[in-house]
Design a protein around this motif. Structure first.
Motif, PDB file in Angstrom:
ATOM      1  N   ALA A 150      46.015  31.060  46.636  1.00  0.00           N
ATOM      2  CA  ALA A 150      45.043  31.740  45.775  1.00  0.00           C
ATOM      3  C   ALA A 150      43.623  31.362  46.164  1.00  0.00           C
ATOM      4  N   MET A 151      43.400  30.078  46.392  1.00  0.00           N
ATOM      5  CA  MET A 151      42.034  29.620  46.675  1.00  0.00           C
ATOM      6  C   MET A 151      41.555  30.038  48.063  1.00  0.00           C
ATOM      7  N   TRP A 152      42.474  30.237  48.994  1.00  0.00           N
ATOM      8  CA  TRP A 152      42.088  30.662  50.347  1.00  0.00           C
ATOM      9  C   TRP A 152      42.194  32.188  50.514  1.00  0.00           C
ATOM     10  N   SER A 153      42.298  32.913  49.423  1.00  0.00           N
ATOM     11  CA  SER A 153      42.473  34.367  49.516  1.00  0.00           C
ATOM     12  C   SER A 153      41.161  35.127  49.540  1.00  0.00           C
ATOM     13  N   TYR A 169      36.355  41.144  49.609  1.00  0.00           N
ATOM     14  CA  TYR A 169      37.753  41.378  49.968  1.00  0.00           C
ATOM     15  C   TYR A 169      38.667  40.230  49.557  1.00  0.00           C
ATOM     16  N   ARG A 170      39.932  40.584  49.389  1.00  0.00           N
ATOM     17  CA  ARG A 170      40.959  39.611  49.013  1.00  0.00           C
ATOM     18  C   ARG A 170      42.183  39.833  49.889  1.00  0.00           C
ATOM     19  N   HIS A 171      42.603  38.783  50.565  1.00  0.00           N
ATOM     20  CA  HIS A 171      43.844  38.794  51.342  1.00  0.00           C
ATOM     21  C   HIS A 171      44.525  37.452  51.139  1.00  0.00           C
ATOM     22  N   VAL A 172      45.716  37.477  50.624  1.00  0.00           N
ATOM     23  CA  VAL A 172      46.450  36.237  50.370  1.00  0.00           C
ATOM     24  C   VAL A 172      47.041  35.742  51.681  1.00  0.00           C
ATOM     25  N   PRO A 173      46.711  34.536  52.100  1.00  0.00           N
ATOM     26  CA  PRO A 173      47.227  34.046  53.389  1.00  0.00           C
ATOM     27  C   PRO A 173      48.700  33.677  53.309  1.00  0.00           C
ATOM     28  N   ILE A 174      49.336  33.606  54.471  1.00  0.00           N
ATOM     29  CA  ILE A 174      50.714  33.130  54.538  1.00  0.00           C
ATOM     30  C   ILE A 174      50.763  31.666  54.104  1.00  0.00           C
ATOM     31  N   GLN A 201      35.608  38.482  57.225  1.00  0.00           N
ATOM     32  CA  GLN A 201      36.328  38.042  58.414  1.00  0.00           C
ATOM     33  C   GLN A 201      37.040  36.704  58.209  1.00  0.00           C
ATOM     34  N   ALA A 202      36.782  36.010  57.098  1.00  0.00           N
ATOM     35  CA  ALA A 202      37.401  34.711  56.876  1.00  0.00           C
ATOM     36  C   ALA A 202      38.599  34.793  55.937  1.00  0.00           C
ATOM     37  N   VAL A 203      39.087  36.006  55.649  1.00  0.00           N
ATOM     38  CA  VAL A 203      40.310  36.168  54.858  1.00  0.00           C
ATOM     39  C   VAL A 203      41.215  37.161  55.572  1.00  0.00           C
ATOM     40  N   ASN A 204      42.514  36.859  55.563  1.00  0.00           N
ATOM     41  CA  ASN A 204      43.486  37.741  56.195  1.00  0.00           C
ATOM     42  C   ASN A 204      44.879  37.294  55.768  1.00  0.00           C
ATOM     43  N   GLU A 205      45.824  38.192  55.894  1.00  0.00           N
ATOM     44  CA  GLU A 205      47.222  37.852  55.603  1.00  0.00           C
ATOM     45  C   GLU A 205      47.790  37.178  56.842  1.00  0.00           C
ATOM     46  N   ALA A 206      47.329  35.966  57.051  1.00  0.00           N
ATOM     47  CA  ALA A 206      47.617  35.232  58.275  1.00  0.00           C
ATOM     48  C   ALA A 206      47.823  33.765  57.935  1.00  0.00           C
ATOM     49  N   LEU A 207      48.162  32.981  58.945  1.00  0.00           N
ATOM     50  CA  LEU A 207      48.209  31.537  58.808  1.00  0.00           C
ATOM     51  C   LEU A 207      46.794  31.012  59.040  1.00  0.00           C
ATOM     52  N   VAL A 208      46.184  30.451  58.018  1.00  0.00           N
ATOM     53  CA  VAL A 208      44.804  29.981  58.107  1.00  0.00           C
ATOM     54  C   VAL A 208      44.783  28.572  58.700  1.00  0.00           C
ATOM     55  N   VAL A 209      43.949  28.373  59.699  1.00  0.00           N
ATOM     56  CA  VAL A 209      43.692  27.043  60.251  1.00  0.00           C
ATOM     57  C   VAL A 209      42.300  26.657  59.778  1.00  0.00           C
ATOM     58  N   LEU A 243      37.003  49.998  55.088  1.00  0.00           N
ATOM     59  CA  LEU A 243      36.058  49.164  54.362  1.00  0.00           C
ATOM     60  C   LEU A 243      36.226  49.245  52.856  1.00  0.00           C
ATOM     61  N   ASP A 244      36.911  50.289  52.349  1.00  0.00           N
ATOM     62  CA  ASP A 244      37.107  50.412  50.905  1.00  0.00           C
ATOM     63  C   ASP A 244      38.532  50.039  50.478  1.00  0.00           C
ATOM     64  N   ASP A 245      39.290  49.400  51.365  1.00  0.00           N
ATOM     65  CA  ASP A 245      40.592  48.858  50.995  1.00  0.00           C
ATOM     66  C   ASP A 245      40.461  47.372  50.662  1.00  0.00           C
ATOM     67  N   ASP A 246      41.422  46.859  49.921  1.00  0.00           N
ATOM     68  CA  ASP A 246      41.564  45.416  49.695  1.00  0.00           C
ATOM     69  C   ASP A 246      40.380  44.789  48.959  1.00  0.00           C
ATOM     70  N   LEU A 247      39.642  45.591  48.199  1.00  0.00           N
ATOM     71  CA  LEU A 247      38.504  45.061  47.450  1.00  0.00           C
ATOM     72  C   LEU A 247      39.032  44.227  46.286  1.00  0.00           C
ATOM     73  N   LYS A 248      38.630  42.972  46.236  1.00  0.00           N
ATOM     74  CA  LYS A 248      39.259  42.043  45.293  1.00  0.00           C
ATOM     75  C   LYS A 248      39.035  42.449  43.843  1.00  0.00           C
ATOM     76  N   VAL A 249      37.892  43.048  43.534  1.00  0.00           N
ATOM     77  CA  VAL A 249      37.642  43.436  42.153  1.00  0.00           C
ATOM     78  C   VAL A 249      38.573  44.574  41.754  1.00  0.00           C
ATOM     79  N   PHE A 250      38.771  45.537  42.646  1.00  0.00           N
ATOM     80  CA  PHE A 250      39.607  46.689  42.319  1.00  0.00           C
ATOM     81  C   PHE A 250      41.072  46.297  42.264  1.00  0.00           C
TER      82      PHE A 250
END
Length: 984
Positions: free
Chosen positions: A30-33, A39-44, A81-89, A520-527
């Motif tokens: 949640a905190m790294w999303s 934008y909001r992307h929950v990481p793996i 660019q610092a959020v993605n559905e990825a493994l965050v290092v 650019l209008d996808d994955d907007l955390k507020v929406f």
């Protein structure tokens, strides 16, 4: 949202090979999303490597599991660019050293997690600095700056990050490790074995095939701030390709940065600031080109809208009044070998601009310069709320055009805003044609999203028409990558894709950024984060339209709370270094709780409860956070709702310390009981039982009660006895009355000496603070209403209320209105009439100065967090000066006790660690004749319990009474803490 059994296997294998933290839990994801974007992307999951071996092991496991990778730093990125559905290092916790400074070569070798200010501190003894300096300089990492091609306010003089990188150590997704930089002999490099030689051969082929297009589109004349796309022009240098600089700004889409050699520049020993006021920001922008000819260090601009937002968010902050007349301003900084040289350069610019009608202010005093720069540096946070309280968002955040056409661009940009029905306050790097703006987009409805998208497309076309870049500093991310096709040709877009494919042929590095971008209008955390918890609130949340969920959206990831120094925020984070203990981390948990997707239990969430557990409720974020996140208020609301209908599940400390005013009032009702209680508390076995029953940390001493409370010492204090004297009502707060009543006696003596008639309430009163901080809001509300009924006669007569305890005084000014609502007239009147002792004394500075009979000597001052947040310390400084007290105000942050926090079981280590960061070392180092000024009971208690040098902390009232000769000897014995009070 990606969750599967393979994720568990991935986490298990990572933990087996990585020494650092491997975090796949809900709270971490949640905190790294989110970053600083929309934008909001929950990481793996998240890996926090402690060394380069950890990084290599992580990349190897990710390769075998075929999962995407996202290396990131402090996560202040505004483009997404610092959020993605990825493994965050995550490099923000370790790998943070400056390895070498070479003054001769003017270079530094750094690890990717080093914070910019740490690099600058290391370079400063050599007269050097790293040129790029974004406003996040005290928390952004060099790896993040390189990934985003960060710039900052001094790019006019020292360029972007790409202009200051010499060499990079990088790791590719397939495990290839390379050191890259300028390569004079490309043919020789292409003959290297394996993957490294193949990269040089493929890039050579790319350059030979598309070099003409690259040169035509990326080397535009007059354009100083193109950050969008990739730096493919670095493949064209006649002296050889520079792959280090080509990788700068790739946003983690090509490689992971393992280390860097960066170039340093000479830092002028002295600087001056010329602030220019113009009728509007357009005219300010029109004048940047002649100013550039003076070779200043920076040319920053700001619109009057920033000032409107500042005044709305910080009504008591008058710094903006120091600006010269105008509605658009330029900050022009100059440097020199000494003050005279720097000031002369600034004055020369001022004289030239005055001929164009600008109002001019030249400042060389460092303190005055810092105050003016603070307006500009906090601009990114301030303008996230419009003067009317509405929300404003990034997205179209930092486009840039050639500086020569910046004024024309601004005029057309404002017209574009109007056509789309939008408004925005802006500031930016005017000298480089770069504009920062937050716009009041509606990101909550589908119609609003359609308007957002339409505006973004039109804005990109406007920038393209002026030969500009959709990003001039913060990169593309998800916010702007889709727009690249509107500013670059199809051939150039093809070149970007080919460049990424050379480094990352499988497309696993931060996918969907720069190349093959997401919409650019996808994955907007507020929406996507539509609230599910309902609109009812216990507190007013007046600054957020009465909405808790709107309040949770205040945090935009500016991340000032994760800095290690300066200001007071956030004490627990500075001790633990855990994202969960930062204001940002807690705000993200609350946001996820409100949306119910990742944290599904709403107000019953144990994850949120745990994240808030180490929040000290110090209110520092209310003051220090640029967007005014008020975690103390959010915590009170959460605790109230979390334990609603479950009173028996509350911690024991909520009953013992939350109800402290009532227990103390009962003790005061029986003569002799305070002395008996003190005697019992000194018996270890009995004290241990009491602490265990009360949920109090066993390491803590129970503070001794005064033998006689304030009310018993003072007795009836007549009201209206002398109508010829101005009346004041002294607020008899619980802590002063029961523990340190001599402070009130001192205050009364000083106020009466200055001609006031001091009165006390006829019945017991309480601000409800202890119930408020423990989330027992119904009780707090009842207590406050009862107190207001007692105070009504004084409020009706317009009598000012003077508080001695900062936490209670702040509660009267703020919490009472939050509890009862802004429509409660008595609550508003109490807030408006409440004064600190210093605020009253500051009206009598000459009288105090003339009346001093024992000059105050020296003191160190620990400012209580609530005073720092709600009242400030300016009046205290003035009074101390009048008393003749030479005062050093500690910049040590919170004392760590923070009311009940430091007494609660499980908090002792964090509480004392907060104190040991600065306060206690300063107290122990103070001379015996140096007074330790601490107006807050918590601060005094922490010092008393941790200090072994014999310093007894004192209150401003004590210093004033002593200096004015108003302190009889017999008053020394009325406190219960066992140390004699002495003058400074």
């Amino acid at each position: 949202m990606r969750r599967s059994s393979s994720d568990s296997l991935l986490a298990e294998e990572l933990r087996s090979v990585v020494r650092g933290r491997v975090r796949f839990d809900t709270s971490s994801r949640a905190m790294w999303s989110a970053d600083g974007s929309n934008y909001r992307h929950v990481p793996i999951g998240v890996v926090q490597p402690v060394d380069l071996d950890d990084v290599e092991a992580t990349v190897d496991v990710a390769r075998r599991y075929e999962v995407p990778l996202l290396p990131r730093g402090a996560s202040t990125s505004i483009g997404g660019q610092a959020v993605n559905e990825a493994l965050v290092v995550d490099f923000s916790r370790h790998l943070d050293r400056v390895l070498e400074i070479d003054p001769e070569a003017r270079t530094a070798r750094v690890q990717p997690g080093v914070v910019l200010d740490d690099l600058r501190d290391a370079a400063r003894p050599h007269g050097l600095t790293f040129g790029p300096d974004p406003s996040t300089h005290n928390r952004c990492t060099l790896g993040g700056m390189i990934a985003n091609n960060a710039c900052g306010s001094h790019s006019v003089a020292w360029g972007k990050t790409v202009d200051n990188v010499r060499e990079l150590d990088v790791l590719l997704a397939d495990g290839t490790r390379m050191t890259v930089g300028r390569t004079p002999d490309l043919a020789a490099a292409a003959r290297r074995p394996g993957r490294e030689g193949a990269i040089y051969r493929e890039l050579t082929a790319l350059r030979d095939r598309l070099g003409t297009t690259i040169g035509a589109e990326l080397d535009a004349p007059g354009m100083t701030r193109r950050v969008s796309g990739y730096n493919l022009e670095q493949l064209l240098d006649e002296h050889g390709v520079d792959l280090a600089r080509a990788l700068v700004g790739t946003e983690g889409t090509c490689a992971t940065i393992m280390g860097a050699t960066v170039e340093l520049v000479e830092s002028p020993p002295v600087r001056a600031l010329c602030v220019l006021g113009f009728p509007d920001a357009y005219i300010a922008a029109d004048h940047v080109m002649p100013i550039r000819e003076h070779s200043p260090l920076t040319i920053e601009g700001m619109d009057v809208g920033v000032i409107g937002a500042l005044r709305a968010s910080r009504p008591d902050d008058r710094t903006h009044e120091q600006l010269p007349e105008g509605k658009g301003w330029l900050y022009v900084e100059t440097g020199g070998a000494d003050r005279a040289e720097a000031e002369a350069k600034a004055e020369a610019i001022g004289r030239e601009m005055a001929r164009f009608g600008a109002s001019v202010k030249v400042v060389a005093d460092p303190g005055a310069m810092r105050a003016l720069w603070k307006i500009r540096e906090d601009g990114s946070g301030i303008v996230t709320r419009s003067p009317g309280g509405g929300e404003a968002w990034p997205g179209w955040e930092d486009a840039a055009v050639p500086p020569a056409v910046f004024g024309a661009y601004l005029r057309e940009f404002d017209a574009l805003l109007g056509r789309h029905g939008r408004r925005g306050a802006y500031y930016g790097h005017f000298g480089d044609g770069c504009l920062h703006v937050r716009i009041d987009f509606d990101l909550l409805t589908r119609a609003g999203l359609a308007n957002f998208r339409a505006f973004m497309l039109d804005a990109a076309d406007l920038v393209a028409a002026h030969g500009g870049s959709v990003s001039g500093e913060h990169g593309d991310g998800q916010a702007r990558a889709e727009l690249l096709e509107r500013t670059f040709s199809p051939t150039m877009i093809e070149a970007f894709g080919a460049f990424k494919a050379v480094w990352d042929p499988e497309g696993r590095m931060n996918p969907g950024r720069v190349v093959e971008p997401r919409r650019l209008d996808d994955d907007l955390k507020v929406f996507v984060g539509t609230p599910t918890i309902g609109p009812r609130t216990e507190l007013a949340f007046a600054h957020d339209g009465g909405s808790f969920t709107t309040a949770t959206r205040r945090c935009i990831g500016v991340a000032k709370c994760i800095s290690d120094s300066g200001g007071y925020m956030c004490p627990s984070y500075r001790v633990t270094g855990e994202e969960a203990h930062s204001t940002r981390g807690r705000a993200r948990m609350l946001f996820e709780m409100a949306s119910g997707q990742l944290v599904p239990d709403g107000w019953r969430s144990t994850e949120v409860r745990d994240a808030l557990d180490l929040c000290l409720s110090c209110k520092a974020c209310q003051r220090d956070c640029p967007v005014g996140v008020d975690m103390a208020t959010y915590k009170a609301e959460f605790l109230s709702r979390h334990y609603e209908g479950r009173a028996r599940q509350r911690p024991r400390s909520h009953w013992s310390m939350g109800y402290l005013p009532r227990w103390l009032r009962l003790a005061d009702a029986v003569p002799g009981l305070p002395r008996l209680a003190n005697a019992l508390a000194r018996r270890p076995a009995l004290a241990a039982i009491a602490k265990r029953l009360g949920g109090i940390a066993p390491q803590r001493d129970i503070p001794p009660l005064a033998p006689r409370s304030l009310r018993r010492l003072v007795g009836p204090h007549p009201a209206r006895a002398d109508s010829s004297k101005p009346r004041l009502l002294l607020w008899p707060d619980t802590f002063t009355s029961a523990f340190d009543p001599e402070l009130a006696l001192d205050a009364i003596a000083v106020l009466e000496h200055l001609g006031y008639h001091v009165e006390l309430p006829t019945e017991s009163v309480c601000c409800g603070l202890t119930w408020h901080t423990t989330g027992q809001l119904d009780t707090a509300r009842a207590v406050v209403r009862r107190s207001l009924a007692v105070l009504k006669p004084w409020l009706d007569d317009g009598v000012a209320v003077v508080g001695l305890e900062p936490s209670c005084t702040a509660a009267l000014r703020q919490d009472v209105v939050e509890l009862l609502g802004a429509d409660d007239e008595d609550a508003r009147r109490l807030a408006a009439s409440t004064r600190t002792l210093a605020e009253v004394l500051a009206k009598h500075l000459d009288e105090i100065r003339d009346g001093v009979v024992a000059p105050g000597g020296r003191a160190i001052a620990q400012v209580h967090c609530h005073q720092y947040a709600a009242m400030g310390f300016d009046d205290d400084r003035a009074v101390l000066g009048a008393l003749g007290v030479e005062t050093e105000v500690l910049d040590a942050g919170c004392c760590g006790l923070a009311g009940n926090f430091g007494f609660e079981q499980g908090h002792y280590e964090v509480s004392t660690a907060c104190a040991e960061r600065g306060l206690m070392p300063a107290v122990r180092a103070a001379d015996a004749d140096t007074a330790v000024l601490a107006d807050g009971f918590s601060c005094r208690t922490q010092i008393r319990q941790l200090d072994d040098t014999g310093h007894e902390p004192v209150h401003l009232a004590h210093l004033a009474a002593t200096a004015l000769g108003l302190r009889p000897r017999e008053r020394e014995s009325v406190s219960g803490h066992g140390r004699a009070l002495t003058g400074p």
